[in-house]
Design a protein around this motif. Structure first.
Motif, PDB file in Angstrom:
ATOM      1  N   THR A 424       0.818  -1.217   0.000  1.00 23.44           N
ATOM      2  CA  THR A 424       0.000   0.000   0.000  1.00 23.44           C
ATOM      3  C   THR A 424       0.851   1.267   0.000  1.00 23.44           C
ATOM      4  N   THR A 425       1.950   1.270   0.775  1.00 26.34           N
ATOM      5  CA  THR A 425       2.816   2.455   0.800  1.00 26.34           C
ATOM      6  C   THR A 425       3.439   2.703  -0.565  1.00 26.34           C
ATOM      7  N   ALA A 426       3.886   1.628  -1.236  1.00 29.58           N
ATOM      8  CA  ALA A 426       4.489   1.781  -2.563  1.00 29.58           C
ATOM      9  C   ALA A 426       3.503   2.397  -3.548  1.00 29.58           C
ATOM     10  N   VAL A 427       2.249   1.935  -3.525  1.00 26.83           N
ATOM     11  CA  VAL A 427       1.247   2.439  -4.463  1.00 26.83           C
ATOM     12  C   VAL A 427       0.846   3.870  -4.107  1.00 26.83           C
ATOM     13  N   LEU A 428       0.632   4.153  -2.813  1.00 31.79           N
ATOM     14  CA  LEU A 428       0.202   5.495  -2.405  1.00 31.79           C
ATOM     15  C   LEU A 428       1.282   6.534  -2.665  1.00 31.79           C
ATOM     16  N   ASP A 429       2.554   6.138  -2.575  1.00 27.88           N
ATOM     17  CA  ASP A 429       3.626   7.084  -2.890  1.00 27.88           C
ATOM     18  C   ASP A 429       3.701   7.373  -4.382  1.00 27.88           C
ATOM     19  N   GLU A 430       3.385   6.382  -5.199  1.00 33.32           N
ATOM     20  CA  GLU A 430       3.382   6.597  -6.643  1.00 33.32           C
ATOM     21  C   GLU A 430       2.147   7.384  -7.092  1.00 33.32           C
ATOM     22  N   PHE A 431       1.046   7.257  -6.350  1.00 31.70           N
ATOM     23  CA  PHE A 431      -0.194   7.978  -6.666  1.00 31.70           C
ATOM     24  C   PHE A 431      -0.626   8.750  -5.413  1.00 31.70           C
ATOM     25  N   PRO A 432       0.064   9.859  -5.104  1.00 29.18           N
ATOM     26  CA  PRO A 432      -0.153  10.557  -3.826  1.00 29.18           C
ATOM     27  C   PRO A 432      -1.549  11.143  -3.657  1.00 29.18           C
ATOM     28  N   HIS A 433      -2.304  11.326  -4.759  1.00 32.79           N
ATOM     29  CA  HIS A 433      -3.649  11.880  -4.615  1.00 32.79           C
ATOM     30  C   HIS A 433      -4.554  10.947  -3.829  1.00 32.79           C
ATOM     31  N   LEU A 434      -4.214   9.649  -3.782  1.00 36.88           N
ATOM     32  CA  LEU A 434      -5.021   8.705  -3.008  1.00 36.88           C
ATOM     33  C   LEU A 434      -4.928   8.985  -1.512  1.00 36.88           C
ATOM     34  N   ARG A 435      -3.784   9.518  -1.066  1.00 41.03           N
ATOM     35  CA  ARG A 435      -3.629   9.819   0.365  1.00 41.03           C
ATOM     36  C   ARG A 435      -4.580  10.923   0.809  1.00 41.03           C
ATOM     37  N   GLY A 436      -4.801  11.903  -0.062  1.00 40.93           N
ATOM     38  CA  GLY A 436      -5.637  13.035   0.310  1.00 40.93           C
ATOM     39  C   GLY A 436      -7.123  12.774   0.170  1.00 40.93           C
ATOM     40  N   ASN A 437      -7.492  11.622  -0.349  1.00 44.36           N
ATOM     41  CA  ASN A 437      -8.908  11.288  -0.525  1.00 44.36           C
ATOM     42  C   ASN A 437      -9.208  10.005   0.242  1.00 44.36           C
ATOM     43  N   PRO A 438      -9.769  10.099   1.454  1.00 47.27           N
ATOM     44  CA  PRO A 438     -10.020   8.895   2.267  1.00 47.27           C
ATOM     45  C   PRO A 438     -10.900   7.864   1.570  1.00 47.27           C
ATOM     46  N   LEU A 439     -11.883   8.344   0.792  1.00 51.37           N
ATOM     47  CA  LEU A 439     -12.776   7.411   0.117  1.00 51.37           C
ATOM     48  C   LEU A 439     -12.018   6.599  -0.927  1.00 51.37           C
ATOM     49  N   LEU A 443     -11.329   2.586  -0.963  1.00 53.28           N
ATOM     50  CA  LEU A 443     -11.717   1.749  -2.102  1.00 53.28           C
ATOM     51  C   LEU A 443     -10.527   0.985  -2.650  1.00 53.28           C
ATOM     52  N   PHE A 444      -9.378   1.656  -2.718  1.00 53.04           N
ATOM     53  CA  PHE A 444      -8.173   0.978  -3.193  1.00 53.04           C
ATOM     54  C   PHE A 444      -7.798  -0.183  -2.268  1.00 53.04           C
ATOM     55  N   LEU A 445      -7.804   0.058  -0.952  1.00 49.82           N
ATOM     56  CA  LEU A 445      -7.451  -0.993  -0.001  1.00 49.82           C
ATOM     57  C   LEU A 445      -8.454  -2.141  -0.054  1.00 49.82           C
ATOM     58  N   GLY A 446      -9.751  -1.796  -0.175  1.00 47.10           N
ATOM     59  CA  GLY A 446     -10.766  -2.840  -0.284  1.00 47.10           C
ATOM     60  C   GLY A 446     -10.603  -3.662  -1.545  1.00 47.10           C
ATOM     61  N   ALA A 447     -10.321  -2.990  -2.672  1.00 45.15           N
ATOM     62  CA  ALA A 447     -10.112  -3.712  -3.935  1.00 45.15           C
ATOM     63  C   ALA A 447      -8.880  -4.603  -3.854  1.00 45.15           C
ATOM     64  N   LEU A 448      -7.820  -4.115  -3.186  1.00 43.91           N
ATOM     65  CA  LEU A 448      -6.601  -4.910  -3.043  1.00 43.91           C
ATOM     66  C   LEU A 448      -6.863  -6.170  -2.222  1.00 43.91           C
ATOM     67  N   CYS A 449      -7.553  -6.021  -1.093  1.00 46.44           N
ATOM     68  CA  CYS A 449      -7.858  -7.185  -0.253  1.00 46.44           C
ATOM     69  C   CYS A 449      -8.773  -8.166  -0.988  1.00 46.44           C
ATOM     70  N   PHE A 450      -9.746  -7.644  -1.730  1.00 40.80           N
ATOM     71  CA  PHE A 450     -10.658  -8.522  -2.466  1.00 40.80           C
ATOM     72  C   PHE A 450      -9.917  -9.267  -3.579  1.00 40.80           C
ATOM     73  N   PHE A 451      -8.963  -8.585  -4.230  1.00 42.18           N
ATOM     74  CA  PHE A 451      -8.139  -9.247  -5.249  1.00 42.18           C
ATOM     75  C   PHE A 451      -7.351 -10.406  -4.642  1.00 42.18           C
ATOM     76  N   PHE A 452      -6.729 -10.154  -3.493  1.00 44.13           N
ATOM     77  CA  PHE A 452      -5.973 -11.219  -2.840  1.00 44.13           C
ATOM     78  C   PHE A 452      -6.887 -12.373  -2.416  1.00 44.13           C
ATOM     79  N   TYR A 453      -8.104 -12.034  -1.995  1.00 43.97           N
ATOM     80  CA  TYR A 453      -9.040 -13.092  -1.603  1.00 43.97           C
ATOM     81  C   TYR A 453      -9.395 -13.976  -2.793  1.00 43.97           C
ATOM     82  N   LEU A 454      -9.709 -13.359  -3.936  1.00 41.18           N
ATOM     83  CA  LEU A 454     -10.063 -14.144  -5.122  1.00 41.18           C
ATOM     84  C   LEU A 454      -8.900 -15.022  -5.568  1.00 41.18           C
ATOM     85  N   MET A 455      -7.682 -14.458  -5.574  1.00 41.47           N
ATOM     86  CA  MET A 455      -6.519 -15.252  -5.965  1.00 41.47           C
ATOM     87  C   MET A 455      -6.241 -16.365  -4.953  1.00 41.47           C
TER      88      MET A 455
END
Length: 649
Positions: A424-439, A443-455
């Motif tokens: 998450t830190t690697a992605v948020l540093d590459e796309f810093p606008h995600l840090r300033g938008n809690p929503l 959503l990114f963290l939820g999508a990441l966890c759901f991706f790992f669950y499906l895999m």
């Protein structure tokens, strides 16, 4: 542009740095001072629009920081102290000569583990960035961060499956008697029947429970036949990912509070297990087996390789979790002190856990009338077969089983926190606008966890254990060693080991006398000892990979399966070559000039140093372009600068 701290890049001539300082503008508190000392008025006058006018700088989202230094320490200890301390270290210890294994173990710890641990923490803390962005210090090696991200992805994919198994056993532990004990009615015939099964091997109730009820491996023929998803395990896996998502939802502010419980509870359980195990009959037999040295094993290269692999496995080096967690530290945190505390605590925990485990295994061997070596196993077999069987023999087995699997859950969650933080830190540093938008961040963290669950559903099928073993064997194998080797070489020879040591001293500021002396030792390790030992380990891994076949129990992996595992490891380390080529092609000049430019730190590398000395209210971020420190101004730049001064006059 010039470095914001006024420091020249490592290896740049002082004169070149000074000339650049004279040529470029210096920004202070939002006012610009040109090279001739002319101060423009505080109220700007309207100016014609021109091509050379710079755009308005975008606001920078401030990164979070740990609520306190103990949160960082507990998070790192929880990340390092994981399931490997409970099942892997004790097994390696008695497989490689008992107590004599501690000699190569601590040598590898001092020569490779601690120096690399300090390198990752220092790099993350100084750069205040994740595994990818932190390589602004040497853009040529950005692929190391991408490789770390690949390793973290593979580890997270299978590691939460272990937590799902733990959930399954934890839920089953609330039954009395335990479903894998001989007191259960379903197991009465199995315990009373000493006849062999069709394979000629006597199966215990714990083995039957593990293979049939938990894994369902009896319904699969191998890697090519995964079979259907086992939905009880799939629900446990879903619950595990939901817990991880909720704990990480608020970033380190929430996970930093969770570790106060998850990092300390396992120590309470281990102490209780040691006290309880010491009172059992046959416990001394298990402890003696654990500590009795076999000095002849020191001449075996396998012992030294196992010691090094355990250090990497236990400390979590090269995965990116340490680097990410350190990036949220305050700039002046004493990173050397933290390194010594965390590594010492982790390795002492491994040794400490061995007494808790082998005292119980000694009692189990006493009850069965067999040697201790015949009741212990490696990997998941030790945690989910030997331990449940030992717990079933204890008075009050239900309580002890709940405590043990709750401990495994805490150990697994802490380690997964670190691995997920690396991603998450690697992605948020590459796309810093995600840090300033809690929503968007949620959503990114939820999508990441759901991706790992499906895999991860592939790993909870009937044949999931075969895929689990494949990923576990190759995700942290030669690829991880190559990544850490290039990290060590890149910092030592490209960025500069002297500059790196000076960066550490700049962070510590009020450095005690012992810090400077310790850095001399670390410098010698980074330049000579650590790369040499990493090459030795890498050579041995390739030799063993060629000579031996991969197995799970009696199942031998096909050649295509082993090739798939090699591709996993190769994908991680090949990122270094791919992104190095990309970095070189982005530069101009001859090949040598391109290489020299690509190893210079970008001018935003020391931004964290400036932020540590100037408060957010006082500091207005200057306009920066990510380029090497030394930039030669063209005639067009000088002409535009003169024209700008004339228009203001």
């Amino acid at each position: 542009m010039q470095d914001t701290t006024g420091k020249a890049a490592s290896g740049n001539p002082a004169g070149d740095s000074g000339a650049t300082a004279e040529q470029n503008k210096v920004h202070m508190n939002g006012n610009a001072v040109t090279q001739n000392g002319f101060n423009p008025p505080s109220i700007p006058t309207p100016q014609p629009q021109s091509e050379c006018q710079l755009p308005t700088p975008t606001p920078i989202v401030q990164r979070e920081q740990w609520g306190g230094k103990y949160e960082f320490l507990l998070s790192c200890i929880g990340y390092c102290v994981g399931l490997g301390n409970v099942w892997r270290f004790p097994y390696l210890c008695y497989r490689n000569g008992g107590g004599v294994f501690l000699i190569p173990y601590f040598i590898m710890l001092i020569v490779t583990g601690v120096p690399l641990f300090l390198m990752e923490l220092s790099l993350g803390q100084y750069g205040a960035a994740g595994p990818i962005t932190v390589w602004k210090c040497c853009p040529l090696l950005k692929g190391i961060g991408i490789g770390m991200l690949c390793v973290s992805t593979l580890v997270c994919l299978y590691y939460n499956v272990i937590i799902a198994w733990t959930f399954y056993y934890l839920g089953s532990s609330f039954q009395s008697p335990l479903p894998w004990s001989c007191e259960a009615l379903a197991n009465a015939a199995i315990c009373n029947n000493t006849a062999n099964n069709s394979t000629g091997k006597v199966l215990t109730p714990t083995e039957i429970f593990w293979n049939e009820q938990v894994l369902g491996v009896v319904g699969s023929k191998g890697l090519h036949d995964p079979g259907p998803v086992r939905w009880p395990l799939a629900l446990c896996l879903l619950a595990a990912w939901i817990i991880i998502f909720l704990c990480m939802l608020k970033g380190i502010r929430s996970s930093g509070k969770v570790v106060y419980v998850t990092a300390t509870f396992p120590y309470f359980v281990l102490i209780v297990l040691i006290i309880r195990g010491a009172t059992l009959e046959g416990s001394l037999q298990g402890v003696a087996f654990y500590l009795t040295p076999d000095w002849s094993r020191l001449a075996n290269a396998q012992v030294w390789n196992d010691a090094a692999s355990q250090i990497f496995y236990s400390l979590g080096i090269g995965v990116g979790g340490l680097l990410s967690m350190a990036s949220y530290n305050k700039f002046d945190n004493n990173v050397i002190r933290d390194t010594i505390v965390i590594t010492t605590g982790n390795c002492c925990t491994s040794f400490f856990a061995g007494f808790a485990i082998f005292s119980v295994l000694g009692h189990m061997a006493y009850r069965k009338g067999v040697p201790v070596g015949e009741v212990a196993d490696t990997g998941p077999g030790l945690a989910f077969v030997a331990y449940p069987e030992a717990l079933a023999l204890l008075p009050g087995s239900v309580f002890w089983s709940i405590m043990f699997f709750l401990m495994l859950f805490m150990l697994g969650v802490d380690t997964l926190f670190g691995n997920m933080e690396g991603i998450t830190t690697a992605v948020l540093d590459e796309f810093p606008h995600l840090r300033g938008n809690p929503l968007q961040k949620s959503l990114f963290l939820g999508a990441l966890c759901f991706f790992f669950y499906l895999m991860g559903l592939l790993l909870v099928t009937n044949g999931g254990i075969y895929w689990f073993t494949l990923i576990d064997s190759f995700s942290t194998s030669f690829g991880l060693i190559i990544i850490t080797l290039f990290m060590c070489i890149g910092i030592s020879f490209f960025y500069g080991v002297n500059q790196f040591c000076q960066d550490i001293l700049d962070m510590i500021r009020h450095c005690p006398p012992w810090c400077g002396k310790v850095l001399i030792y670390f410098k010698a390790c980074w330049v000579f000892c650590t790369p040499f030992l990493l090459l030795f380990i890498l050579t041995y891994i390739f030799i063993e990979m060629y000579r031996t076949s991969l197995r799970y129990g009696d199942y031998v992996y096909p050649l295509w399966g082993k090739a798939l595992g090699v591709c996993m490891g190769a994908t991680c380390c090949l990122q270094i070559l791919i992104w190095a080529i990309v970095a070189i092609t982005k530069e101009t000049g001859t090949l040598k000039e391109r290489f020299q430019k690509s190893i210079r730190p970008l001018n935003s590398w020391r931004q964290n140093t400036l932020n540590s000395t100037v408060t957010a209210e006082e500091h207005v971020e200057p306009e920066q372009v990510d380029a090497p420190y030394t930039v030669t101004l063209t005639d067009m730049d000088i002409t535009a600068m003169t024209w700008d001064m004339g228009s203001q006059a």
